[in-house]
Design a protein around this motif. Structure first.
Motif, PDB file in Angstrom:
ATOM      1  N   HIS A 156       0.839  -1.194   0.000  1.00 27.31           N
ATOM      2  CA  HIS A 156       0.000   0.000   0.000  1.00 27.31           C
ATOM      3  C   HIS A 156       0.884   1.257   0.000  1.00 27.31           C
ATOM      4  O   HIS A 156       1.725   1.425   0.882  1.00 27.31           O
ATOM      5  CB  HIS A 156      -0.879  -0.048   1.255  1.00 27.31           C
ATOM      6  CG  HIS A 156      -1.903   1.032   1.297  1.00 27.31           C
ATOM      7  ND1 HIS A 156      -2.701   1.340   0.213  1.00 27.31           N
ATOM      8  CD2 HIS A 156      -2.269   1.870   2.286  1.00 27.31           C
ATOM      9  CE1 HIS A 156      -3.503   2.324   0.528  1.00 27.31           C
ATOM     10  NE2 HIS A 156      -3.267   2.673   1.783  1.00 27.31           N
ATOM     11  N   ALA A 157       0.682   2.133  -1.009  1.00 27.23           N
ATOM     12  CA  ALA A 157       1.570   3.285  -1.184  1.00 27.23           C
ATOM     13  C   ALA A 157       1.168   4.478  -0.314  1.00 27.23           C
ATOM     14  O   ALA A 157       0.857   5.559  -0.810  1.00 27.23           O
ATOM     15  CB  ALA A 157       1.628   3.678  -2.653  1.00 27.23           C
ATOM     16  N   LYS A 158       1.193   4.283   0.999  1.00 28.83           N
ATOM     17  CA  LYS A 158       0.904   5.375   1.941  1.00 28.83           C
ATOM     18  C   LYS A 158       2.089   5.515   2.897  1.00 28.83           C
ATOM     19  O   LYS A 158       2.709   4.518   3.259  1.00 28.83           O
ATOM     20  CB  LYS A 158      -0.336   5.019   2.776  1.00 28.83           C
ATOM     21  CG  LYS A 158      -1.626   5.584   2.226  1.00 28.83           C
ATOM     22  CD  LYS A 158      -1.908   6.970   2.817  1.00 28.83           C
ATOM     23  CE  LYS A 158      -3.022   7.726   2.133  1.00 28.83           C
ATOM     24  NZ  LYS A 158      -2.770   8.278   0.828  1.00 28.83           N
ATOM     25  N   GLY A 159       2.379   6.751   3.329  1.00 30.97           N
ATOM     26  CA  GLY A 159       3.480   6.958   4.268  1.00 30.97           C
ATOM     27  C   GLY A 159       4.783   6.440   3.686  1.00 30.97           C
ATOM     28  O   GLY A 159       5.097   6.689   2.515  1.00 30.97           O
ATOM     29  N   LEU A 160       5.546   5.692   4.478  1.00 28.36           N
ATOM     30  CA  LEU A 160       6.807   5.135   3.981  1.00 28.36           C
ATOM     31  C   LEU A 160       6.564   4.146   2.838  1.00 28.36           C
ATOM     32  O   LEU A 160       7.421   3.946   1.983  1.00 28.36           O
ATOM     33  CB  LEU A 160       7.572   4.468   5.139  1.00 28.36           C
ATOM     34  CG  LEU A 160       8.965   3.924   4.820  1.00 28.36           C
ATOM     35  CD1 LEU A 160       9.893   5.007   4.289  1.00 28.36           C
ATOM     36  CD2 LEU A 160       9.584   3.261   6.055  1.00 28.36           C
ATOM     37  N   GLY A 161       5.352   3.558   2.808  1.00 30.10           N
ATOM     38  CA  GLY A 161       4.984   2.660   1.706  1.00 30.10           C
ATOM     39  C   GLY A 161       5.052   3.369   0.356  1.00 30.10           C
ATOM     40  O   GLY A 161       5.390   2.759  -0.660  1.00 30.10           O
ATOM     41  N   ALA A 162       4.753   4.674   0.320  1.00 30.59           N
ATOM     42  CA  ALA A 162       4.833   5.435  -0.926  1.00 30.59           C
ATOM     43  C   ALA A 162       6.279   5.496  -1.404  1.00 30.59           C
ATOM     44  O   ALA A 162       6.574   5.390  -2.599  1.00 30.59           O
ATOM     45  CB  ALA A 162       4.286   6.846  -0.727  1.00 30.59           C
ATOM     46  N   ALA A 163       7.205   5.653  -0.459  1.00 33.36           N
ATOM     47  CA  ALA A 163       8.624   5.721  -0.817  1.00 33.36           C
ATOM     48  C   ALA A 163       9.118   4.356  -1.297  1.00 33.36           C
ATOM     49  O   ALA A 163       9.853   4.258  -2.286  1.00 33.36           O
ATOM     50  CB  ALA A 163       9.442   6.192   0.383  1.00 33.36           C
ATOM     51  N   VAL A 164       8.695   3.292  -0.605  1.00 29.73           N
ATOM     52  CA  VAL A 164       9.094   1.940  -1.012  1.00 29.73           C
ATOM     53  C   VAL A 164       8.595   1.654  -2.427  1.00 29.73           C
ATOM     54  O   VAL A 164       9.343   1.173  -3.290  1.00 29.73           O
ATOM     55  CB  VAL A 164       8.536   0.884  -0.023  1.00 29.73           C
ATOM     56  CG1 VAL A 164       8.612  -0.522  -0.603  1.00 29.73           C
ATOM     57  CG2 VAL A 164       9.277   0.951   1.313  1.00 29.73           C
ATOM     58  N   MET A 165       7.311   1.981  -2.693  1.00 29.92           N
ATOM     59  CA  MET A 165       6.758   1.710  -4.022  1.00 29.92           C
ATOM     60  C   MET A 165       7.426   2.566  -5.088  1.00 29.92           C
ATOM     61  O   MET A 165       7.629   2.119  -6.208  1.00 29.92           O
ATOM     62  CB  MET A 165       5.233   1.918  -4.027  1.00 29.92           C
ATOM     63  CG  MET A 165       4.470   0.829  -3.287  1.00 29.92           C
ATOM     64  SD  MET A 165       4.927  -0.850  -3.806  1.00 29.92           S
ATOM     65  CE  MET A 165       4.262  -0.884  -5.477  1.00 29.92           C
ATOM     66  N   ASN A 166       7.806   3.804  -4.736  1.00 38.81           N
ATOM     67  CA  ASN A 166       8.539   4.656  -5.678  1.00 38.81           C
ATOM     68  C   ASN A 166       9.848   3.981  -6.108  1.00 38.81           C
ATOM     69  O   ASN A 166      10.175   3.911  -7.293  1.00 38.81           O
ATOM     70  CB  ASN A 166       8.804   6.013  -5.016  1.00 38.81           C
ATOM     71  CG  ASN A 166       9.803   6.867  -5.779  1.00 38.81           C
ATOM     72  OD1 ASN A 166      11.006   6.734  -5.595  1.00 38.81           O
ATOM     73  ND2 ASN A 166       9.318   7.724  -6.660  1.00 38.81           N
ATOM     74  N   ARG A 167      10.591   3.411  -5.140  1.00 38.40           N
ATOM     75  CA  ARG A 167      11.866   2.764  -5.468  1.00 38.40           C
ATOM     76  C   ARG A 167      11.643   1.487  -6.270  1.00 38.40           C
ATOM     77  O   ARG A 167      12.357   1.208  -7.225  1.00 38.40           O
ATOM     78  CB  ARG A 167      12.658   2.425  -4.206  1.00 38.40           C
ATOM     79  CG  ARG A 167      12.938   3.587  -3.249  1.00 38.40           C
ATOM     80  CD  ARG A 167      13.517   4.821  -3.918  1.00 38.40           C
ATOM     81  NE  ARG A 167      13.976   5.798  -2.940  1.00 38.40           N
ATOM     82  CZ  ARG A 167      13.208   6.773  -2.421  1.00 38.40           C
ATOM     83  NH1 ARG A 167      11.949   6.928  -2.785  1.00 38.40           N
ATOM     84  NH2 ARG A 167      13.728   7.607  -1.517  1.00 38.40           N
ATOM     85  N   LEU A 168      10.612   0.701  -5.870  1.00 34.18           N
ATOM     86  CA  LEU A 168      10.340  -0.549  -6.586  1.00 34.18           C
ATOM     87  C   LEU A 168       9.925  -0.264  -8.030  1.00 34.18           C
ATOM     88  O   LEU A 168      10.389  -0.915  -8.958  1.00 34.18           O
ATOM     89  CB  LEU A 168       9.209  -1.315  -5.890  1.00 34.18           C
ATOM     90  CG  LEU A 168       9.622  -2.383  -4.886  1.00 34.18           C
ATOM     91  CD1 LEU A 168       8.359  -3.007  -4.277  1.00 34.18           C
ATOM     92  CD2 LEU A 168      10.487  -3.475  -5.529  1.00 34.18           C
ATOM     93  N   ARG A 169       9.043   0.737  -8.206  1.00 36.42           N
ATOM     94  CA  ARG A 169       8.579   1.047  -9.557  1.00 36.42           C
ATOM     95  C   ARG A 169       9.735   1.537 -10.414  1.00 36.42           C
ATOM     96  O   ARG A 169       9.831   1.217 -11.593  1.00 36.42           O
ATOM     97  CB  ARG A 169       7.471   2.112  -9.518  1.00 36.42           C
ATOM     98  CG  ARG A 169       6.158   1.569  -8.968  1.00 36.42           C
ATOM     99  CD  ARG A 169       5.169   2.709  -8.770  1.00 36.42           C
ATOM    100  NE  ARG A 169       3.929   2.248  -8.141  1.00 36.42           N
ATOM    101  CZ  ARG A 169       3.228   2.972  -7.280  1.00 36.42           C
ATOM    102  NH1 ARG A 169       3.631   4.183  -6.951  1.00 36.42           N
ATOM    103  NH2 ARG A 169       2.123   2.489  -6.757  1.00 36.42           N
ATOM    104  N   LYS A 170      10.639   2.327  -9.827  1.00 39.18           N
ATOM    105  CA  LYS A 170      11.788   2.807 -10.604  1.00 39.18           C
ATOM    106  C   LYS A 170      12.705   1.654 -10.984  1.00 39.18           C
ATOM    107  O   LYS A 170      13.235   1.608 -12.079  1.00 39.18           O
ATOM    108  CB  LYS A 170      12.559   3.877  -9.839  1.00 39.18           C
ATOM    109  CG  LYS A 170      11.792   5.181  -9.777  1.00 39.18           C
ATOM    110  CD  LYS A 170      12.600   6.287  -9.175  1.00 39.18           C
ATOM    111  CE  LYS A 170      13.563   6.891 -10.171  1.00 39.18           C
ATOM    112  NZ  LYS A 170      12.890   7.499 -11.324  1.00 39.18           N
TER     113      LYS A 170
END
Ligand code: TXA
Ligand code: MG
Length: 342
Positions: free
Chosen positions: A319-333
């Motif tokens: 779930h891309a909320k809070g630190l999850g948004a940062a994790v998903m940003n790195r994974l997507r990149k």
């Protein structure tokens, strides 16, 4: 050159070891050091010549500006002539810590550090080794992540050595880093503050502090000129093809089982967010179940899969909320265009 390895206690670093590293920085050399996010590759931020060495050692494109690290908020006065009220509030709340502020730059900073931009990115790290080093060096320290350009950021001294051994003067080894992904980068020079790179300090934390903030989404598409130059490069890229599957849990699991079946006979690694999850036919590697633990493990695991001959990595999205948004940003990149959203 021979890279000096200086081992220190991350909580109470030995002054003599710090002094050795600080001498290298003062002499115009490069020192890798731990911060609370990832390891940085530091040089005197006021020396154009020292900064050029960073770009050479990393193979970094020269249009990608660096973050300048300081040891106390007061050091900011040398780097900018204009500290807006919003910056003051954020500094009081989040420094030392994983929040980088982009501000108008003063003329003290060489153009090399900011890739010719009229702004400078600054942060005060929350790590005794980083703070001790900057203080003893007596100058602001420009430091990108201490990896070869394009590889996952280093979360241990071993990762730094993998990429940069023999190319830099010293590594301060303070053990693994606590957060594991890079700081939030916030641009305060536009009418509305913009998050250029999500990180540990979330959009809602920033909004609670200064009222308004938006997140720059241009880096997800194919915008010609993302606001943060670094975000346009393919980053954190493992050698194997990486596919991220995100969406509702049962659908994600079903899709991953299908992907594994389609790749029988190949070495497929699935990064799973539940320790007990199994995908028959694939190697399952537990990446963590919370955003915090995934952030801490992700770059290390991407590096480890590179050492095996994995042909496909599949990652379960979170779930891309809070630190999850940062994790998903790195994974997507890291996945480039290989994102399945269901
Ligand atoms: O946690 C971190 O931020 C780590 C540790 C070492 O402090 N550093 C780090 O640096 O991640 P680096 O160079 O890997 O990433 C810096 C990011 C890049 O995306 C760069 O383009 C952006 O910050 N940046 C730097 N200066 C900027 C500026 N003046 N305007 C906009 N973006 C800037
Ligand atoms: Mg980097």
């Amino acid at each position: 050159m021979k890279t000096l390895r200086l081992t220190v206690d991350p909580r109470r670093p030995d002054k003599k070891q710090l002094a050795k590293a600080a001498r290298v920085i003062r002499g115009g050399g490069l020192v890798a050091f731990p911060t609370e996010t990832v390891y940085g590759l530091g040089a005197n931020a006021l020396s154009a010549q020292a900064i050029r060495k960073i770009f050479r050692a990393k193979g970094r494109p020269s249009d990608n500006p660096l973050i300048v690290h300081i040891a106390e908020p007061g050091d900011l006065d040398r780097l900018t002539d204009d500290i807006p009220a919003s910056a003051k509030k954020l500094i009081r709340k989040f420094w030392p810590g994983p929040l980088t502020l982009v501000l108008k730059k003063s003329k003290n900073i060489p153009a090399e550090a900011t890739a010719g931009l009229d702004t400078v990115a600054v942060r005060m790290p929350d790590h005794p080794v980083a703070i001790g080093l900057i203080r003893m060096a007596g100058c602001p320290v420009a430091a990108p992540s201490a990896n070869t350009s394009g590889r996952p950021s280093p979360t241990s001294a071993g990762h730094v050595a993998e990429d940069l051994d023999g190319r830099i003067h010293a590594i301060l080894d303070g053990g693994p880093t606590r957060i594991g992904i890079e700081s939030t980068v916030l641009d305060l020079t536009s009418p509305v503050p913009v998050i250029l790179r999500p990180g540990k300090i979330s959009e809602s934390q920033i909004r609670r502090c200064i009222g308004v903030v938006v997140t720059d989404r241009s880096t997800h598409g194919k915008a010609a000129r993302p606001r943060s130059p670094g975000m346009k490069y393919r980053h954190y890229a493992p050698r194997a093809r990486l596919i991220v599957v995100e969406g509702s849990k049962p659908l994600v699991e079903r899709r991953i089982r299908l992907l594994v079946r389609r790749n029988v006979g190949r070495h497929v690694t699935v990064l799973v967010t539940n320790r007990r999850r199994r995908y028959p036919g694939a190697e399952c590697v537990f990446v963590g179940s919370s955003a915090e633990s995934i952030a801490r493990n992700l770059f290390r695991l991407l590096r480890e899969t590179d050492k095996k001959s994995v042909s496909l990595i599949v990652a379960e999205g979170i779930h891309a909320k809070g630190l999850g948004a940062a994790v998903m940003n790195r994974l997507r990149k890291a996945a480039g265009a290989n994102i399945i959203s269901i």
